[in-house]
Design an enzyme around this catalytic site. Sequence first.
Site: not given
Length: 725
Positions: A382, A384, A582
């Site tokens: 991912d 970000t 995240d």
Amino acid sequence: MHQQSQPALQTQHGGHTGRERHRGGGGHDHAAMMADPRMAAAMERDMRDRFLVSFLLTIPVILYSDLGDTIFGRIPPAPFGLSMQWMAFLLSTPVVVYGGWVFLRGTYYALRSLKLDMSVLITTGVAAAYLFSAAMTIGGGHDVFFEAAAMLITFVLFGHWMEMKSRRGTTDALRALLALVPEKAIVVRDGLEVEVDTAEVVSGDTVRVRPGQRVPVDGTITSGQSSLDESLVTGESLPVERREGDEVVAGTVNGEGSLLIRAVGTGSETVLGRIIDLVQNAQASRAPAQRIADRAAAVLVVVAVGSGIITFLAWQTLSSASMITALTFAISAVVIACPDALGLATPTAVAVGTGLGARHKILIKDAATLEGVSSINAIVLDKTGTITEGKPRVVELVALPGEDRAEVLRLAAGLEASSSHPLALAVVASAHEAGIHDLPPYEEAENVPGFGTVGTVGGRRVAVGNLDLLRREDIDIARIEPEVERAASAGRSIVAVGVDGRAVGLAAIADVIRPSAAPSVAGLRRLGIEVTLLTGDNEGTARAVAAQAGIHRVFANVKPADKANYVRQLQAEGKKVAMVGDGINDAPALAAANIGIAIGAGTDVAIETASVVLMRSDPADILKAIDLSRATVRKMKQNLFWASIYNVLAIPIAGGVLYNATGLELRPEFAALLMSLSSIIVATNAVLLKREHGRLEAIGHAAAIATPGVSLPAPRQDAVNGQRI
């Protein structure tokens, strides 16, 4: 409401007591119990005591045996006129009963459960030597092998003691985590501050944390501001500023400020408690390779007994050897066929590997994951928060000719202080970094969705946003447009600033790539792992990020709900996929991947969804996890090979196949010694995995210094107009 004390947290696991697990595993599976630091210490002491007693008694047993006569040339006189055989019987019986009790009891529970495990194997070998010798002694015979039974138990106990020491050594990180939570907490009740046991704090209590104290519970700051050292929990090296409304984690160290915290998680419900439980679960779990070894052990019980019977019958029917000679070879075959090393082959390596991972803030949920990480050949990152820091920053501030740069920033930050948008926060943060702390107050501010913010600051009309906002305010953009196009061409998001009807400057905002991202990607590619970037950003932004990080395959404009489909697409290509995110909007993709890796731990979703939790937001830890997994699997394979090939080669020799041709005889006492040595070798080989610590440190250091931070486009922005989404 949970009021479990820290000792309770240490001695319970998975809803079962250590005693129940010990019995359920046939008394020979210590993995679950050894995951508990307190239980591990008690079990290690018990195994040490049994070994020492057995060792001290085995020495005179050897002296009163043919082996002792061979080594020392004489047998010492026995007291009370006892024969050598009776002395060996009296001395070896405590070794078999006390030293071997853990195996005898394990055999009872295994057979009661209709299982054949390592305890049954050891008991079979001991019983063959001891019972035969006891029968010969009572019957007046001279050929006895009490020393074989005593040596077998003594050396197996030593091997298991070494195994437990290696396991307990890997729980240093776990014990360090346990020590982070203070025993006492100051709770505010009825306006008074009262010191209570941390175990008595319940959700909703208000807790006072004074300067220098450790935070006893997870909670939210209701009053105060301070810097907290979170290094031992999150891995972040620098203190983090926390203020009212921020969340804090149990075990962190308060700085110079005094805080009031509303408790939201206590005991095992804290982030720290869940991390501890995660490590305990991993060390108690079984790798797929160990399940194969367990099945092999059941077969080898039959092989051990069968080899003894076949050896005896072969010598009786195919040679002129005496029955005693045939029994000697049969007992040797049974003793050396006990593959106790198989029981140590993978659990010890798993314990060392998971403990080493925890030391490096890499939490691996179970042994199957530890083994599985080694075989991934595709990894999805991912953008970000994984490749980038996830925090937009002003990387360039432009003041048009005739304008004061500091004044442009001061007015823009004064207005943006009215907004909580990430770009607005970046402008305010830039002002503070420039030393402008006393921002002018805004008299009025209006957020214009999709455009920016307009308002009055210090009596001046200010507009901060995209070019469309300036047009909306009838501001001529001719002067600023070239600068916007230049900055936007670098993939940055643009915030234009207008004051009193004229364009005065702009701020170029970017998300900053993590310093270790590019070298980590390069390291993954060197390992033969295909790296893919997955993001919800537009194609241009995603490509710019990928180029900086060295990633060639990109999936852009992907909604959170659709990320799992792209993971499945890679799996359909025949790849074993790891997803790194995240743990929040990436949860479906983490669950869909073969291995889900949550980076930057601290959320429930991260801990619950992912198979691996990286407590630090550092892509280099992905490389560390893979390297650790591969090193652990290598140790597993080495141990399994050694434990298996050892028995395959040793059984025929113990059975006497070389005796007639070479005169080579492997007596039961030497068979016991050699069998036990294989266990010691396997345990020692697993402990050598600790040397991987230096390599993991080197990986992190190399990634940290490989490249400086690189500015990348901020997430989810229109690159040309700076439109806020």
